[in-house]
Design an enzyme around this catalytic site. Structure first.
Site, PDB file in Angstrom:
ATOM      1  N   HIS A 174      93.743-120.993  50.185  1.00 36.50           N
ATOM      2  CA  HIS A 174      92.376-121.373  50.556  1.00 36.50           C
ATOM      3  C   HIS A 174      92.034-122.753  49.985  1.00 36.50           C
ATOM      4  CE1 HIS A 174      91.555-116.770  50.661  1.00 36.50           C
ATOM      5  NE2 HIS A 174      91.597-117.203  51.904  1.00 36.50           N
ATOM      6  N   LYS A 186      84.231-104.170  55.363  1.00 36.93           N
ATOM      7  CA  LYS A 186      85.592-104.562  54.941  1.00 36.93           C
ATOM      8  C   LYS A 186      85.940-104.026  53.557  1.00 36.93           C
ATOM      9  CE  LYS A 186      88.006-108.256  57.090  1.00 36.93           C
ATOM     10  NZ  LYS A 186      88.695-109.507  56.827  1.00 36.93           N
ATOM     11  N   ARG A 208      98.283-119.571  59.127  1.00 37.58           N
ATOM     12  CA  ARG A 208      99.554-119.370  58.431  1.00 37.58           C
ATOM     13  C   ARG A 208     100.695-119.110  59.405  1.00 37.58           C
ATOM     14  NH1 ARG A 208      96.827-115.053  54.703  1.00 37.58           N
ATOM     15  NH2 ARG A 208      95.726-115.030  56.684  1.00 37.58           N
ATOM     16  N   SER A 228      95.020-113.015  50.325  1.00 40.98           N
ATOM     17  CA  SER A 228      94.223-112.360  49.274  1.00 40.98           C
ATOM     18  C   SER A 228      94.738-110.953  49.042  1.00 40.98           C
ATOM     19  CB  SER A 228      92.756-112.294  49.694  1.00 40.98           C
ATOM     20  OG  SER A 228      92.227-113.578  49.836  1.00 40.98           O
TER      21      SER A 228
HETATM   22  P1  ADP Z   1      89.123-113.574  56.834  1.00 39.82           P
HETATM   23  O1  ADP Z   1      88.870-112.141  56.469  1.00 39.82           O
HETATM   24  O2  ADP Z   1      87.948-114.238  57.493  1.00 39.82           O
HETATM   25  O3  ADP Z   1      90.410-113.836  57.550  1.00 39.82           O
HETATM   26  P2  ADP Z   1      90.360-114.772  54.475  1.00 39.82           P
HETATM   27  O4  ADP Z   1      89.711-114.977  53.145  1.00 39.82           O
HETATM   28  O5  ADP Z   1      91.522-113.841  54.533  1.00 39.82           O
HETATM   29  O6  ADP Z   1      89.171-114.310  55.416  1.00 39.82           O
HETATM   30  O7  ADP Z   1      90.808-116.150  55.076  1.00 39.82           O
HETATM   31  C1  ADP Z   1      89.896-117.191  55.334  1.00 39.82           C
HETATM   32  C2  ADP Z   1      90.589-118.282  56.131  1.00 39.82           C
HETATM   33  O8  ADP Z   1      91.595-118.900  55.330  1.00 39.82           O
HETATM   34  C3  ADP Z   1      91.313-117.785  57.388  1.00 39.82           C
HETATM   35  O9  ADP Z   1      91.200-118.777  58.395  1.00 39.82           O
HETATM   36  C4  ADP Z   1      92.736-117.640  56.950  1.00 39.82           C
HETATM   37  O10 ADP Z   1      93.641-117.771  58.036  1.00 39.82           O
HETATM   38  C5  ADP Z   1      92.858-118.817  55.988  1.00 39.82           C
HETATM   39  N1  ADP Z   1      93.903-118.605  54.995  1.00 39.82           N
HETATM   40  C6  ADP Z   1      94.103-117.518  54.224  1.00 39.82           C
HETATM   41  N2  ADP Z   1      95.187-117.692  53.430  1.00 39.82           N
HETATM   42  C7  ADP Z   1      95.677-118.924  53.710  1.00 39.82           C
HETATM   43  C8  ADP Z   1      96.810-119.691  53.247  1.00 39.82           C
HETATM   44  N3  ADP Z   1      97.663-119.204  52.361  1.00 39.82           N
HETATM   45  N4  ADP Z   1      96.987-120.926  53.761  1.00 39.82           N
HETATM   46  C9  ADP Z   1      96.139-121.422  54.693  1.00 39.82           C
HETATM   47  N5  ADP Z   1      95.079-120.760  55.184  1.00 39.82           N
HETATM   48  C10 ADP Z   1      94.844-119.512  54.703  1.00 39.82           C
END
Ligand code: ADP
Length: 163
Positions: free
Chosen positions: A17, A41, A92, A130
């Site tokens: 992130h 969630k 990703r 996460s």
């Molecule tokens: P959501 O539940 O909205 O997917 P996340 O916190 O899992 O929330 O992810 C938020 C955003 O960050 C999403 O667009 C996700 O694809 C991106 N993201 C999560 N992990 C990574 C990573 N390792 N590298 C790049 N982008 C990421």
């Protein structure tokens, strides 16, 4: 003024992130990192807790144009309320693409004037989510280097208690 909103669960905020946020902060005048407040969630970390960790990252990285926020309801409504013209997301893998493709179609149906921009994950972070951090932490594995350093101890202790 170009304003972007980076929405997500951030349960917790990872270095993947952070990578996206760094790129976005360099591109937009203001970036809001917006924690989705969605009880459906069942997140492990509370909204306030997640925002506090994001605030710590903002302070540590000395981001001057990044703010932490939270929202429930429709993302496009939140974006409009803070005058954001852009949504920021990270990609990703192909599996992310499918999901993002769908959300983008819905958001554009609702508010075509708000556009989404995507940053590809750094290859070294493309495995990082996460949920993997939560799983590793809950079983006592090392989360060093997977989450921003300023939050490592807090997340480690919090997840150890979770088990
Ligand atoms: P959501 O539940 O909205 O997917 P996340 O916190 O899992 O929330 O992810 C938020 C955003 O960050 C999403 O667009 C996700 O694809 C991106 N993201 C999560 N992990 C990574 C990573 N390792 N590298 C790049 N982008 C990421």
């Amino acid at each position: 003024m170009k304003i972007g909103v980076y929405p997500g669960s951030f349960d917790p905020f990872t270095i993947g992130h952070l990578e996206v946020l760094k790129s976005a902060a360099g591109l937009f005048d203001i970036v809001y990192v917006a924690v989705l407040n969605n009880t459906a969630k069942s997140p492990v970390f509370g909204v306030e807790e997640r925002m506090e960790m994001i605030r710590r990252v903002i302070e540590t990285e000395a981001f001057e144009n990044v703010r932490a926020g939270s929202f429930n309801g429709l993302l496009v409504d939140y974006a409009q309320s803070i005058d954001a013209q852009y949504i920021i997301r990270g990609l990703r893998a192909i599996t992310d693409f499918e999901y993002e493709f769908q959300i983008d179609a819905v958001n554009r149906h609702l508010k075509p004037e708000i556009r989404t921009v995507y940053f590809m994950a750094t290859p070294a972070h493309s495995f990082l989510s996460s949920s993997s951090v939560r799983e590793i932490g809950e079983w006592g594995g090392s989360i060093e280097g997977l989450v921003p350093h300023c939050n490592t101890d807090y997340i480690r202790e919090r997840l150890a208690r979770q088990k």
